[in-house]
Each structure stands twice: as C-alpha cells, then as structure tokens.
Design a protein around this motif. Sequence first.
Motif, PDB file in Angstrom:
ATOM      1  N   GLY A 150       0.789  -1.224   0.000  1.00 33.22           N
ATOM      2  CA  GLY A 150       0.000   0.000   0.000  1.00 33.22           C
ATOM      3  C   GLY A 150       0.818   1.269   0.000  1.00 33.22           C
ATOM      4  N   LEU A 151       2.146   1.149   0.102  1.00 31.18           N
ATOM      5  CA  LEU A 151       2.997   2.348   0.148  1.00 31.18           C
ATOM      6  C   LEU A 151       3.792   2.548  -1.142  1.00 31.18           C
ATOM      7  N   GLU A 152       3.462   1.773  -2.183  1.00 30.97           N
ATOM      8  CA  GLU A 152       4.299   1.784  -3.387  1.00 30.97           C
ATOM      9  C   GLU A 152       4.297   3.119  -4.123  1.00 30.97           C
ATOM     10  N   LYS A 153       3.284   3.959  -3.907  1.00 34.06           N
ATOM     11  CA  LYS A 153       3.216   5.240  -4.612  1.00 34.06           C
ATOM     12  C   LYS A 153       3.885   6.380  -3.840  1.00 34.06           C
ATOM     13  N   ARG A 154       4.302   6.112  -2.609  1.00 38.74           N
ATOM     14  CA  ARG A 154       4.963   7.160  -1.824  1.00 38.74           C
ATOM     15  C   ARG A 154       6.409   7.370  -2.287  1.00 38.74           C
ATOM     16  N   LYS A 155       6.954   8.550  -1.944  1.00 39.32           N
ATOM     17  CA  LYS A 155       8.348   8.853  -2.208  1.00 39.32           C
ATOM     18  C   LYS A 155       9.182   8.496  -0.957  1.00 39.32           C
ATOM     19  N   PRO A 156      10.480   8.257  -1.115  1.00 45.62           N
ATOM     20  CA  PRO A 156      11.318   7.888   0.044  1.00 45.62           C
ATOM     21  C   PRO A 156      11.224   8.864   1.209  1.00 45.62           C
ATOM     22  N   ALA A 157      11.111  10.173   0.912  1.00 43.08           N
ATOM     23  CA  ALA A 157      11.064  11.169   1.988  1.00 43.08           C
ATOM     24  C   ALA A 157       9.812  11.042   2.850  1.00 43.08           C
ATOM     25  N   GLN A 158       8.816  10.335   2.356  1.00 44.42           N
ATOM     26  CA  GLN A 158       7.575  10.156   3.114  1.00 44.42           C
ATOM     27  C   GLN A 158       7.608   8.917   4.018  1.00 44.42           C
ATOM     28  N   LEU A 159       8.745   8.220   4.044  1.00 44.34           N
ATOM     29  CA  LEU A 159       8.881   7.010   4.847  1.00 44.34           C
ATOM     30  C   LEU A 159       9.828   7.229   6.019  1.00 44.34           C
ATOM     31  N   SER A 160       9.674   6.404   7.036  1.00 41.94           N
ATOM     32  CA  SER A 160      10.598   6.428   8.172  1.00 41.94           C
ATOM     33  C   SER A 160      11.920   5.776   7.773  1.00 41.94           C
ATOM     34  N   GLY A 161      12.924   5.904   8.651  1.00 40.91           N
ATOM     35  CA  GLY A 161      14.214   5.292   8.380  1.00 40.91           C
ATOM     36  C   GLY A 161      14.123   3.786   8.235  1.00 40.91           C
ATOM     37  N   GLY A 162      13.326   3.154   9.084  1.00 37.82           N
ATOM     38  CA  GLY A 162      13.172   1.707   9.005  1.00 37.82           C
ATOM     39  C   GLY A 162      12.469   1.282   7.722  1.00 37.82           C
ATOM     40  N   GLN A 163      11.484   2.067   7.290  1.00 37.09           N
ATOM     41  CA  GLN A 163      10.781   1.760   6.044  1.00 37.09           C
ATOM     42  C   GLN A 163      11.703   1.943   4.838  1.00 37.09           C
ATOM     43  N   GLN A 164      12.528   2.996   4.860  1.00 41.20           N
ATOM     44  CA  GLN A 164      13.488   3.203   3.779  1.00 41.20           C
ATOM     45  C   GLN A 164      14.479   2.043   3.711  1.00 41.20           C
ATOM     46  N   GLN A 165      14.883   1.543   4.866  1.00 38.79           N
ATOM     47  CA  GLN A 165      15.793   0.401   4.888  1.00 38.79           C
ATOM     48  C   GLN A 165      15.150  -0.811   4.222  1.00 38.79           C
ATOM     49  N   ARG A 166      13.867  -1.014   4.477  1.00 34.80           N
ATOM     50  CA  ARG A 166      13.163  -2.154   3.878  1.00 34.80           C
ATOM     51  C   ARG A 166      12.991  -1.988   2.367  1.00 34.80           C
ATOM     52  N   VAL A 167      12.844  -0.739   1.919  1.00 34.04           N
ATOM     53  CA  VAL A 167      12.789  -0.492   0.476  1.00 34.04           C
ATOM     54  C   VAL A 167      14.128  -0.860  -0.160  1.00 34.04           C
TER      55      VAL A 167
END
Length: 367
Positions: free
Chosen positions: A127-144
């Motif tokens: 459900g987060l595939e349309k977001r940009k990296p800046a809209q994610l937390s550090g942990g979420q960016q790591q998972r990307v």
Amino acid sequence: MSDSGITLEGVTKRFGSVVAVRSVSLEIEEGEFFSLLGPSGCGKTTSLRMIGGFEQPDEGRILLRGVDVTAVPPNRRNVNMVFQHYALFPHMSIGDNIAFGMRLKRVDKAERRERVADMLRIVRLEGLEKRKPAQLSGGQQQRVALARALVNRPAALLLDEPLGALDVKLRKQMQLELKRIQSELGTTFVYVTHDQEEALAMSDRIAVMNDGVVEQVAPPRELYERPVTAFCADFIGSLNALDFRVDEVADGRLVSRVSPTERLVVEAANGHNRGDSLKLAVRPERVRIDLSGRPAPDDGSRLEGVVAEVIYLGSLTQFYVDTKVGRVVSYRMNDEERGGGIDSGRDVVLTWPLHGSSVLAGAFARD
C-alpha cells in the motif's frame, strides 16, 4: 543447508604496505545468514567488497556457487549489496525504486508489477508503493533498499552495516525483520557488523575477524560459550580469563590445584600436558556465587574469595570477587533466590561446571 554458496580461498588484499585481509578462507553455505564480525579496520568490509567485486584480491580466489568469479566485475556477479546509506532515488516512487534494477534488465512490465508486489508483501510495505522515500521512516526506507536489492533474486545479498543509521529501538526491530526476510526467501545473506549482539541475534554462523585474519568461525552459541582465542573471548561479551597451570591430566580433564579446597578444571585440549601454563575462560553468568561453605562440584571448578564490589544493574547484579588467581566476576539475575545477603567484604565461594569454561588459544607456555 547443503552446497557452498560463497567460497573464499586464501584471499589476501593489500592497500600499499597495509595488509587489510590475510589469507582468508571461508565456506558460506547456500541459504545461510553469515556475519563478518570484528572491530574497525579488521578487514570485514574489505572481505565483503571483494565478494561483491568492488575490490580485487591480490591473492586467492572467490567462488560463487562453485564458479570462479575472482575477475568478474560487480555488474556481472549475481550478488547485490546494501549499504548503511540506502541511496534510494528521491524523485521515484517506492514501487519504481524497487523495480529499477528489473527495468535495466528489461524484465517485462507484468512480471515487474508481480515481483514488486511480492517484495512489498515480504518487507511489509503493502500500500505504500506510490509514496516517495522522503515520506517514509528510516526503518521503512531500509526495507525499500532491501526489497530493491532482493527483487532481482540474487544468489547472495551483501549487507555492510545497514542498520548503523537507525536508533537503538528501531535497530533491534529491524534485526528481527532482516532475519524473518532472510528465512522466508532462503537467500544467502553475508552481513558485516561490529555489533556483537546484532551478530549473535541474527546469524546462523559468525566469522570473527581481527587484523585481517579470521580467528574463529562458529554458530553464535558455540562462539560465545566456547571461544578458541583470547581475542574472540574478549570481543564477544564479558569474560573471566584466568591463569591456569596444569597440575593433573586425567579422564579428559586438566586440573589446577589452587589450594587444598580450591581447583580449576577444564576439558583437556589436544597437546596439553602437566606443567603447561594456559588461560582458562569462563563467562560471568556461568559462575555461581554463594556464601562460604559450599562444597566443590564433582566435575567443576571451585574458588574461595572476598567480595570486593557489588553493582546492581536492575535485571542483574555483578559481583567482583578477589581470589588467589585474581579478580573474578559473577553475574546473578535478580529474580534468582541464591546470592541473597552477599555484600562487599563477605567471604564467598565461586563454582562452575566443567563445561562452563574453555582453554584459550594463543596463551600457552611450558616449563
């Protein structure tokens, strides 16, 4: 685990006059979570970069699934690397970031969508595939970053201290996530860290490196409980390292008679004889502390001493005891009944079982 996934054969790497990695040989099994652990400058990152093809060894060979890739450039090796800095494309959506490598490989659009959706499920970012990296937390960016590295189905994923930028709580959460993802996919992970707890928590096996050399390779429990060198014993957790003179060799045991009522006992190692001077290692949590009067165990060690210091740390208490062989530290969990009334200045007895200690390599002399 069956076949070898990654093999290093006598690999050496020099930077000018500095030897960063010295004749390292390793067998990393297919589907294994393998960690390279050691202090800064020990050669662990250089070893990882050689596996990835970003550095060329001066000596030795590197094999991937049995194929010699020593001279193969990074873009032609079936491995991907994840760094501490995620290097996500800020102008791209999460889905496009994950799909980027597949676009370069000209994977068709339908398969790209399917594989991106699968990776989003695995890293729990649906459900987060349309977001940009800046809209994610550090942990979420790591998972990307992990999803992007894994979506091309590499033979191995190389991780260079990828959790170093996260705070302590998030770092521990991501340790569990990394292990879950690796277990679900069955991909070989080679993980570089200087954090002992991190390596112990996630790894199937750990290679401890020091000054460009692998000192020990073992599963976490064996590495912690049966270190083979003084460096490994000291680097992994807390340790009592005691001088040990062999007075008796019998029934597979080495015995040092400290006094008529005190002794040190350890399982016999190959090549040790009466009169040898060794180092015995025992973890503080293996040392039982009681008020004086406790008899010696049938097959273990016993020392008498005086409590020099008591430190309360919430979940446990540390006792520092002066004995004939030096200061010994004992840990007691505070929900345990034993150890009550043990204060500074009290006479105590310390005991631990035969299997609670080991002989350290590199500390041997003979009369």
